[in-house]
Design an enzyme around this catalytic site. Structure first.
Site, PDB file in Angstrom:
ATOM      1  N   CYS A 153      -5.365   1.243   6.453  1.00  0.00           N
ATOM      2  CA  CYS A 153      -5.482   2.704   6.357  1.00  0.00           C
ATOM      3  C   CYS A 153      -6.674   3.172   5.530  1.00  0.00           C
ATOM      4  CB  CYS A 153      -4.199   3.295   5.790  1.00  0.00           C
ATOM      5  SG  CYS A 153      -3.926   2.907   4.046  1.00  0.00           S
ATOM      6  N   CYS A 210       0.314   3.174   3.666  1.00  0.00           N
ATOM      7  CA  CYS A 210       0.759   2.648   4.965  1.00  0.00           C
ATOM      8  C   CYS A 210       1.779   1.523   4.859  1.00  0.00           C
ATOM      9  CB  CYS A 210      -0.440   2.168   5.774  1.00  0.00           C
ATOM     10  SG  CYS A 210      -1.210   0.665   5.120  1.00  0.00           S
ATOM     11  N   CYS A 248       0.843  -1.180   0.000  1.00  0.00           N
ATOM     12  CA  CYS A 248       0.000   0.000   0.000  1.00  0.00           C
ATOM     13  C   CYS A 248       0.889   1.243   0.000  1.00  0.00           C
ATOM     14  CB  CYS A 248      -0.911   0.004   1.231  1.00  0.00           C
ATOM     15  SG  CYS A 248      -1.929   1.481   1.380  1.00  0.00           S
ATOM     16  N   CYS A 294      -8.568  -5.714  -9.812  1.00  0.00           N
ATOM     17  CA  CYS A 294      -8.157  -4.666 -10.734  1.00  0.00           C
ATOM     18  C   CYS A 294      -7.709  -3.475  -9.879  1.00  0.00           C
ATOM     19  CB  CYS A 294      -9.337  -4.310 -11.623  1.00  0.00           C
ATOM     20  SG  CYS A 294      -8.914  -3.335 -13.039  1.00  0.00           S
ATOM     21  N   CYS A 302      -7.514  -0.934   1.566  1.00  0.00           N
ATOM     22  CA  CYS A 302      -6.468  -1.401   2.473  1.00  0.00           C
ATOM     23  C   CYS A 302      -7.082  -1.537   3.866  1.00  0.00           C
ATOM     24  CB  CYS A 302      -5.306  -0.419   2.496  1.00  0.00           C
ATOM     25  SG  CYS A 302      -4.016  -0.864   3.683  1.00  0.00           S
TER      26      CYS A 302
END
Length: 182
Positions: free
Chosen positions: A149, A93, A90, A169, A146
């Site tokens: 976060c 984070c 990510c 995707c 995510c």
């Protein structure tokens, strides 16, 4: 008819509203936003500091995609044709999201993955993603966020390859690649 249905919750919220609630309602501009708690000092349930200034931490494009649920232009992402061995994290984070082993070319214009990192069969309890219903595409869909976060990553579709039959995707700007240590 729908105009009246939208106003009914607003009437109930404002009649019994405290000064804190009224402040939140006017700041957000929506009748459906109300405070979850009235105690000060409670922290977010997610791992990131809720005081994080995402606009300073992220590029403008990363901010629009991850924090405002935008989408990058198809066939423009840096990780679309990227096949190095490693892990995609990510961008907000640094949580591990997708392994390069699950990446494949779907021909859709965005990096596609068969499954999230930490998934075992259909169990995503150890993965760093969460699914959320999303109707913003004009039909019922599933948004991928995510878990740590709440960054918007992309969407999942049921037209992927075996064994899962799913296609994650994901926007390239929501990812940060880390190559496998040699």
């Amino acid at each position: 008819m729908s105009r009246y249905l939208l106003r009914i919750p607003y009437i109930f919220l404002t009649k019994g509203a405290t000064s804190t609630t009224k402040t939140v309602l006017t700041k957000k501009g929506s009748a459906f936003v109300r405070p979850i708690h009235t105690c000060s000092g409670l922290l977010s349930l997610t791992r990131y500091d809720e005081n994080t200034d995402w606009q300073k931490k992220l590029s403008p494009e990363q901010y629009v995609v991850t924090r405002e649920k935008g989408t990058e232009v198809p066939f423009s992402g840096v990780y679309l044709n990227h096949y190095e061995v490693g892990m995609y994290h990510c961008v907000c984070c640094d949580a591990p999201l997708f392994s390069s082993e699950s990446k494949y070319d779907s021909g859709t214009g965005w990096p596609s993955f068969k499954q999230a990192h930490g998934t075992w069969e259909r169990d995503e309890s150890h993965a760093s993603i969460v699914r959320r219903p999303d109707n913003s595409l004009g039909h019922a869909g599933t948004e991928i966020l995510c878990k740590h976060c709440d960054a918007h990553l992309g969407h999942v579709f049921e037209d992927g390859p075996d064994p899962t039959g799913e296609r994650f995707c994901i926007n390239s700007v929501a990812l940060n690649f880390k190559p496998k240590a040699k």
